[in-house]
Scaffold this motif. Structure first.
Motif, PDB file in Angstrom:
ATOM      1  N   GLY A  98     -37.667 135.689 -39.002  1.00  0.00           N
ATOM      2  CA  GLY A  98     -36.517 136.107 -37.946  1.00  0.00           C
ATOM      3  C   GLY A  98     -35.220 136.041 -38.468  1.00  0.00           C
ATOM      4  N   GLN A  99     -34.277 136.233 -37.702  1.00  0.00           N
ATOM      5  CA  GLN A  99     -32.790 136.267 -38.165  1.00  0.00           C
ATOM      6  C   GLN A  99     -32.589 134.939 -38.209  1.00  0.00           C
ATOM      7  OE1 GLN A  99     -30.570 138.330 -35.235  1.00  0.00           O
ATOM      8  NE2 GLN A  99     -28.803 138.738 -36.777  1.00  0.00           N
ATOM      9  N   GLN A 100     -31.620 134.725 -39.427  1.00  0.00           N
ATOM     10  CA  GLN A 100     -31.113 133.432 -39.648  1.00  0.00           C
ATOM     11  C   GLN A 100     -29.760 133.621 -40.197  1.00  0.00           C
ATOM     12  OE1 GLN A 100     -33.599 132.029 -42.907  1.00  0.00           O
ATOM     13  NE2 GLN A 100     -34.790 131.073 -41.620  1.00  0.00           N
ATOM     14  N   VAL A 101     -29.092 132.461 -39.628  1.00  0.00           N
ATOM     15  CA  VAL A 101     -27.611 132.347 -40.345  1.00  0.00           C
ATOM     16  C   VAL A 101     -27.515 131.122 -41.305  1.00  0.00           C
ATOM     17  CG1 VAL A 101     -25.143 132.049 -39.792  1.00  0.00           C
ATOM     18  CG2 VAL A 101     -26.534 133.446 -38.287  1.00  0.00           C
ATOM     19  N   MET A 102     -27.249 131.302 -42.436  1.00  0.00           N
ATOM     20  CA  MET A 102     -27.173 130.120 -43.578  1.00  0.00           C
ATOM     21  C   MET A 102     -25.612 129.777 -43.557  1.00  0.00           C
ATOM     22  SD  MET A 102     -30.490 130.035 -44.318  1.00  0.00           S
ATOM     23  CE  MET A 102     -30.106 128.849 -45.441  1.00  0.00           C
ATOM     24  N   GLN A 103     -25.650 128.431 -43.643  1.00  0.00           N
ATOM     25  CA  GLN A 103     -23.988 128.061 -43.318  1.00  0.00           C
ATOM     26  C   GLN A 103     -24.101 127.089 -44.746  1.00  0.00           C
ATOM     27  OE1 GLN A 103     -22.615 126.447 -39.982  1.00  0.00           O
ATOM     28  NE2 GLN A 103     -20.367 126.125 -40.742  1.00  0.00           N
ATOM     29  N   ILE A 104     -22.909 126.994 -45.679  1.00  0.00           N
ATOM     30  CA  ILE A 104     -22.589 126.154 -46.599  1.00  0.00           C
ATOM     31  C   ILE A 104     -21.301 125.961 -46.830  1.00  0.00           C
ATOM     32  CG2 ILE A 104     -24.754 126.968 -48.151  1.00  0.00           C
ATOM     33  CD1 ILE A 104     -22.854 128.760 -49.764  1.00  0.00           C
ATOM     34  N   PRO A 105     -20.947 124.593 -47.401  1.00  0.00           N
ATOM     35  CA  PRO A 105     -21.932 123.525 -47.868  1.00  0.00           C
ATOM     36  C   PRO A 105     -22.296 122.721 -46.373  1.00  0.00           C
ATOM     37  CG  PRO A 105     -19.529 123.039 -48.256  1.00  0.00           C
ATOM     38  CD  PRO A 105     -19.740 124.385 -47.558  1.00  0.00           C
TER      39      PRO A 105
END
Lengths: 111, 114
Positions: free
Chosen positions: A1-8
């Motif tokens: 599914g759709q994802q939003v990755m956030q870093i750090p």
């Protein structure tokens, strides 16, 4: 599914240093929103970006939305103790009416 | 214009009891969302409701958890037979129309299961 990755996940800075958090989506977003959650508090809306390449400023905070509308960043210049908290991005997909939340970046000011 | 109201702010339950969390959205808002947040973690979407309808409950555990948003009154998140792992902060948010629009959060309910 759709994802939003956030870093750090965390960033420790000395007061007065800059801070940046990044969000990347697996698909194109129709908009992206940024929220701040103070320790012990609740998320509070900061800003919404809609246009490709959009840049918005709020005092020492600069928000950018990428040209491809798949990534975004929040940059804080010269951090202050009042900036402490967790910053979340949340994106809305073109085909998905829901907001997809990043995991948040916690800003910690070193004593 | 009152913000999103959640109550209680703190709730203590023993294992096996029921927990009822209430959320009154902002005036004029017909979309309600529930999130769970464990200490030092991000927001986990649980359920999205409009008046009298559950639109998306994909984030809700299949057992023991239920949510409603009746025609009159607040939205309720109900957790039956609570376990220690249910201890968390539960946030409610509301938005005026499209769910992709800005969400306004309540102060949350901190649930502690003994």
């Amino acid at each position: 599914g759709q994802q939003v990755m956030q870093i750090p996940q965390y960033q420790h800075v000395q007061e007065g240093e800059d801070f940046t958090t990044y969000c990347n989506s697996s698909t194109t977003l129709s908009n992206i929103q940024w929220y701040k959650q103070r320790p012990g508090g609740h998320p509070v809306f900061l800003i919404q970006l809609v246009k490709s390449g959009e840049v918005k400023k709020q005092k020492r905070l600069t928000f950018q939305f990428g040209e491809a509308k798949k990534n975004s960043s929040l940059h804080i210049t010269a951090t202050q103790t009042t900036d402490v908290g967790t910053y979340f991005c949340a994106g809305r997909g073109d085909s998905n009416y829901q907001l997809i939340w990043g995991a948040g970046t916690k800003l910690i000011i070193k004593p | 214009n009152a913000g999103v109201m959640q109550n209680p702010r703190h709730l203590v339950r023993r294992r096996g009891q029921e927990a009822r969390l209430r959320c009154s959205p902002m005036k004029g808002h017909s979309h309600v969302y529930w999130y769970r947040q464990l200490p030092e973690e991000g927001l986990k979407f649980m359920v999205y409701l409009q008046k009298e309808n559950i639109i998306d409950e994909s984030g809700m555990p299949k057992e023991r958890f239920s949510a409603e948003f009746p025609k009159e009154g607040p939205s309720i998140l109900r957790i039956q037979q609570v376990v220690r792992g249910d201890s968390a902060a539960y946030f409610c948010a509301s938005s005026p129309d499209s769910p992709g629009n800005i969400q306004y959060f309540g102060a949350g309910t901190r649930l502690s299961v003994l």
